[in-house]
Design a protein around this motif. Structure first.
Motif, PDB file in Angstrom:
ATOM      1  N   PHE A  32      65.807 -72.153 -21.631  1.00  0.00           N
ATOM      2  CA  PHE A  32      64.334 -72.600 -22.159  1.00  0.00           C
ATOM      3  C   PHE A  32      64.222 -74.094 -22.043  1.00  0.00           C
ATOM      4  CE2 PHE A  32      61.966 -73.679 -26.262  1.00  0.00           C
ATOM      5  CZ  PHE A  32      60.967 -72.845 -25.817  1.00  0.00           C
ATOM      6  N   HIS A  33      64.985 -74.874 -22.326  1.00  0.00           N
ATOM      7  CA  HIS A  33      65.028 -76.121 -22.229  1.00  0.00           C
ATOM      8  C   HIS A  33      64.928 -76.672 -20.835  1.00  0.00           C
ATOM      9  CE1 HIS A  33      65.434 -77.618 -26.502  1.00  0.00           C
ATOM     10  NE2 HIS A  33      66.243 -76.756 -26.546  1.00  0.00           N
ATOM     11  N   ARG A  34      65.641 -76.111 -19.864  1.00  0.00           N
ATOM     12  CA  ARG A  34      65.470 -76.783 -18.531  1.00  0.00           C
ATOM     13  C   ARG A  34      64.169 -76.154 -17.890  1.00  0.00           C
ATOM     14  NH1 ARG A  34      66.768 -73.084 -14.642  1.00  0.00           N
ATOM     15  NH2 ARG A  34      67.820 -71.880 -15.811  1.00  0.00           N
ATOM     16  N   LYS A  35      63.302 -75.233 -18.510  1.00  0.00           N
ATOM     17  CA  LYS A  35      62.001 -74.956 -18.077  1.00  0.00           C
ATOM     18  C   LYS A  35      60.753 -75.703 -18.592  1.00  0.00           C
ATOM     19  CE  LYS A  35      63.465 -70.297 -16.833  1.00  0.00           C
ATOM     20  NZ  LYS A  35      63.158 -68.719 -17.150  1.00  0.00           N
ATOM     21  N   GLY A  36      61.524 -76.672 -19.808  1.00  0.00           N
ATOM     22  CA  GLY A  36      60.454 -77.363 -20.267  1.00  0.00           C
ATOM     23  C   GLY A  36      60.199 -77.077 -21.750  1.00  0.00           C
ATOM     24  N   SER A  37      60.821 -76.232 -22.162  1.00  0.00           N
ATOM     25  CA  SER A  37      60.700 -75.834 -23.713  1.00  0.00           C
ATOM     26  C   SER A  37      59.391 -75.379 -24.025  1.00  0.00           C
ATOM     27  CB  SER A  37      61.060 -76.742 -24.761  1.00  0.00           C
ATOM     28  OG  SER A  37      62.431 -77.134 -24.512  1.00  0.00           O
ATOM     29  N   MET A  38      58.565 -74.839 -22.990  1.00  0.00           N
ATOM     30  CA  MET A  38      57.086 -74.326 -23.308  1.00  0.00           C
ATOM     31  C   MET A  38      57.054 -72.597 -23.407  1.00  0.00           C
ATOM     32  SD  MET A  38      55.703 -76.312 -19.909  1.00  0.00           S
ATOM     33  CE  MET A  38      53.959 -76.213 -20.398  1.00  0.00           C
ATOM     34  N   PHE A  39      55.946 -72.285 -24.022  1.00  0.00           N
ATOM     35  CA  PHE A  39      55.820 -71.197 -24.585  1.00  0.00           C
ATOM     36  C   PHE A  39      54.493 -70.807 -24.441  1.00  0.00           C
ATOM     37  CE2 PHE A  39      55.794 -74.198 -28.191  1.00  0.00           C
ATOM     38  CZ  PHE A  39      54.732 -73.808 -28.753  1.00  0.00           C
ATOM     39  N   ASN A  40      53.912 -69.345 -24.557  1.00  0.00           N
ATOM     40  CA  ASN A  40      52.494 -69.082 -24.542  1.00  0.00           C
ATOM     41  C   ASN A  40      52.531 -67.815 -25.550  1.00  0.00           C
ATOM     42  OD1 ASN A  40      53.801 -66.978 -22.914  1.00  0.00           O
ATOM     43  ND2 ASN A  40      51.694 -66.640 -22.075  1.00  0.00           N
ATOM     44  N   GLU A  41      53.263 -67.527 -26.382  1.00  0.00           N
ATOM     45  CA  GLU A  41      53.278 -66.615 -27.326  1.00  0.00           C
ATOM     46  C   GLU A  41      53.668 -67.036 -28.561  1.00  0.00           C
ATOM     47  OE1 GLU A  41      54.790 -62.564 -24.687  1.00  0.00           O
ATOM     48  OE2 GLU A  41      56.123 -63.516 -26.106  1.00  0.00           O
ATOM     49  N   ILE A  42      52.960 -66.680 -29.847  1.00  0.00           N
ATOM     50  CA  ILE A  42      52.937 -67.150 -31.211  1.00  0.00           C
ATOM     51  C   ILE A  42      53.145 -65.806 -31.989  1.00  0.00           C
ATOM     52  CG2 ILE A  42      51.842 -68.293 -33.012  1.00  0.00           C
ATOM     53  CD1 ILE A  42      51.047 -70.282 -30.790  1.00  0.00           C
ATOM     54  N   PHE A  43      54.296 -65.603 -32.767  1.00  0.00           N
ATOM     55  CA  PHE A  43      54.224 -64.480 -33.361  1.00  0.00           C
ATOM     56  C   PHE A  43      53.880 -64.825 -35.160  1.00  0.00           C
ATOM     57  CE2 PHE A  43      56.968 -64.254 -29.855  1.00  0.00           C
ATOM     58  CZ  PHE A  43      56.892 -63.047 -29.635  1.00  0.00           C
ATOM     59  N   LYS A  87      50.588 -60.849 -32.670  1.00  0.00           N
ATOM     60  CA  LYS A  87      51.073 -61.613 -32.026  1.00  0.00           C
ATOM     61  C   LYS A  87      50.187 -62.219 -31.100  1.00  0.00           C
ATOM     62  CE  LYS A  87      53.584 -60.258 -28.105  1.00  0.00           C
ATOM     63  NZ  LYS A  87      54.585 -60.054 -27.268  1.00  0.00           N
ATOM     64  N   TYR A  88      49.846 -63.660 -30.926  1.00  0.00           N
ATOM     65  CA  TYR A  88      48.836 -64.168 -30.047  1.00  0.00           C
ATOM     66  C   TYR A  88      49.549 -64.687 -28.818  1.00  0.00           C
ATOM     67  CZ  TYR A  88      45.867 -64.875 -34.226  1.00  0.00           C
ATOM     68  OH  TYR A  88      45.289 -64.752 -35.236  1.00  0.00           O
ATOM     69  N   VAL A  89      48.649 -64.309 -27.835  1.00  0.00           N
ATOM     70  CA  VAL A  89      49.275 -64.654 -26.366  1.00  0.00           C
ATOM     71  C   VAL A  89      48.152 -65.845 -25.855  1.00  0.00           C
ATOM     72  CG1 VAL A  89      49.713 -64.034 -24.046  1.00  0.00           C
ATOM     73  CG2 VAL A  89      50.283 -62.260 -25.951  1.00  0.00           C
ATOM     74  N   LEU A  90      48.799 -66.908 -25.597  1.00  0.00           N
ATOM     75  CA  LEU A  90      47.575 -67.781 -24.953  1.00  0.00           C
ATOM     76  C   LEU A  90      47.632 -67.893 -23.542  1.00  0.00           C
ATOM     77  CD1 LEU A  90      49.099 -70.863 -27.189  1.00  0.00           C
ATOM     78  CD2 LEU A  90      47.653 -69.465 -27.916  1.00  0.00           C
ATOM     79  N   PRO A  91      46.307 -68.499 -23.259  1.00  0.00           N
ATOM     80  CA  PRO A  91      46.229 -68.368 -21.748  1.00  0.00           C
ATOM     81  C   PRO A  91      47.176 -69.089 -20.832  1.00  0.00           C
ATOM     82  CG  PRO A  91      44.546 -69.711 -22.781  1.00  0.00           C
ATOM     83  CD  PRO A  91      45.409 -68.894 -23.773  1.00  0.00           C
ATOM     84  N   PHE A  92      47.900 -70.151 -21.340  1.00  0.00           N
ATOM     85  CA  PHE A  92      48.943 -70.853 -20.474  1.00  0.00           C
ATOM     86  C   PHE A  92      49.773 -71.531 -21.498  1.00  0.00           C
ATOM     87  CE2 PHE A  92      45.022 -73.434 -21.186  1.00  0.00           C
ATOM     88  CZ  PHE A  92      45.473 -74.482 -21.917  1.00  0.00           C
ATOM     89  N   PRO A  93      51.149 -71.577 -21.066  1.00  0.00           N
ATOM     90  CA  PRO A  93      52.161 -72.330 -22.033  1.00  0.00           C
ATOM     91  C   PRO A  93      51.751 -73.894 -22.489  1.00  0.00           C
ATOM     92  CG  PRO A  93      52.969 -71.373 -19.706  1.00  0.00           C
ATOM     93  CD  PRO A  93      51.642 -71.557 -19.599  1.00  0.00           C
ATOM     94  N   ILE A  94      52.213 -73.919 -23.737  1.00  0.00           N
ATOM     95  CA  ILE A  94      52.088 -75.246 -24.276  1.00  0.00           C
ATOM     96  C   ILE A  94      53.515 -75.752 -24.830  1.00  0.00           C
ATOM     97  CG2 ILE A  94      49.556 -74.799 -24.993  1.00  0.00           C
ATOM     98  CD1 ILE A  94      50.672 -73.982 -27.620  1.00  0.00           C
ATOM     99  N   SER A  95      53.559 -77.046 -25.475  1.00  0.00           N
ATOM    100  CA  SER A  95      54.924 -77.555 -25.843  1.00  0.00           C
ATOM    101  C   SER A  95      54.888 -77.781 -27.214  1.00  0.00           C
ATOM    102  CB  SER A  95      54.999 -79.008 -25.013  1.00  0.00           C
ATOM    103  OG  SER A  95      55.137 -78.583 -23.584  1.00  0.00           O
TER     104      SER A  95
END
Length: 344
Positions: free
Chosen positions: A288-299, A310-318
């Motif tokens: 997860f950290h190697r990929k930048g600790s980014m996510f696009n799902e919020i529970f 659950k919200y799914v965002l259009p792109f990953p955020i930090s």
């Protein structure tokens, strides 16, 4: 008969190990498509954002390793109001401001770690750069057995993550006196005692001032608990049915989290009057950290621990925070910090 009992016990253990996480098969799901960009730091660079909150259309961000600890951005005009809390030892300067902040009674509240003070800064004065700031400073205890990292305010009590001899979070009363707290981590661990538990397990906390509840959660896991605070007691009202706990190892005489054996889990959170929201990843924490600790799902859960959405965002955020209408998220592009808001 003996072998039947052993078989039953093994079956129960296997069932527990294979039981689904609370974050599996999370429904309903809402895919967010509406969003806009509200700020870029291209013309006035600041360093990475470690904490953020939105109050009265003003986004407050806290920064690591920056010349200033805080930035204030008007999300409607998309303009920087001010940068404040210069790093230093002069008036209105700070060497360290703790690992977070909270908003309480229209004040920005944070720890001055160097002076061991709790600072209360009136928001309306902070929102107007020409106003004189009337900052209230109050001593807080910091001892060998009680080491808060930051705090949240509830009913004049202060709840703090950090390192403590007793309990896995700290509590101060209205007079800033240390209260007894015997709530321990809801999972088993061995060999780690006293304040060293807080060094290994990096507990985080969010609060709901509407109903005097707070949530305690453990990164590298799917473990969170909800507590109710009253005039004279703290009561645990919910523990998540967790499947994953932080995996620890020992190097020399020191314990630590084995990042390649533990999930990233509950990496970040936000809270509103109605919701507790988590960024969650089942990936190994090292990946997860190697990929930048980014996510696009919020529970999202309510304050009883029940699944909401659950919200799914259009792109990953930090990094993210929320109010009743928007999710606010940070995305880094090279050296540029971009802040977006996503319509709920």
């Amino acid at each position: 008969m003996k072998y039947q009992i052993i078989s039953i016990l093994l079956a129960l253990i296997l069932t527990a190990c294979n039981s689904p996480s609370l974050f599996d098969d999370f429904e309903p799901i809402e895919v967010i498509t509406a969003y806009d960009s509200i700020y870029s730091d291209k013309d006035n660079p600041f360093n990475s954002i470690t904490e953020m909150a939105v109050v009265d259309s003003v986004l407050i961000t806290q920064h690591a390793n920056d010349d200033y600890h805080f930035s204030l951005i008007n999300v409607e005009t998309r303009k920087l109001i001010r940068r404040w809390g210069k790093r230093g030892r002069g008036p209105e300067e700070y060497v360290e401001t703790g690992s977070g902040f909270c908003i309480y009674k229209n004040q920005l509240v944070f720890l001055d770690e160097t002076q061991k003070k709790i600072d209360y800064v009136p928001l309306q004065e902070l929102f107007h750069p020409d106003d004189t700031l009337h900052i209230k400073k109050v001593d807080f205890p910091y001892t060998v057995d009680f080491r808060p990292l930051h705090l949240v305010m509830l009913n004049d009590y202060k709840i703090a993550p950090g390192c403590f001899k007793e309990g896995y979070f700290g509590v101060l009363d209205s007079a800033n006196q240390i209260m007894e707290n015997h709530f321990d981590y809801p999972f088993t661990y061995h060999g780690i005692e006293g304040i060293h538990r807080g060094t290994v397990f990096q507990t985080k906390i969010r609060a709901n001032q509407k109903n005097n509840r707070f949530v305690v959660y453990i990164p590298q896991s799917d473990v969170f608990e909800i507590y109710q605070i009253t005039e004279n007691q703290i009561k645990r009202i919910y523990t998540s049915p967790f499947k994953n706990t932080p995996q620890i190892g020992k190097t020399g005489n020191r314990y630590g989290i084995k990042l390649n054996k533990s999930i990233a889990g509950l990496s970040q959170s936000a809270a509103t009057k109605e919701l507790i929201c988590f960024a969650f990843s089942p990936e190994k924490d090292s990946d997860f950290h190697r990929k930048g600790s980014m996510f696009n799902e919020i529970f999202c859960f309510n304050w009883n621990g029940e699944k909401v959405k659950k919200y799914v965002l259009p792109f990953p955020i930090s990094k993210f925070c929320m109010d009743e209408e928007y999710i606010y998220g940070v995305k880094y592009s090279g050296d540029e910090s971009l802040i977006y808001r996503f319509k709920l």
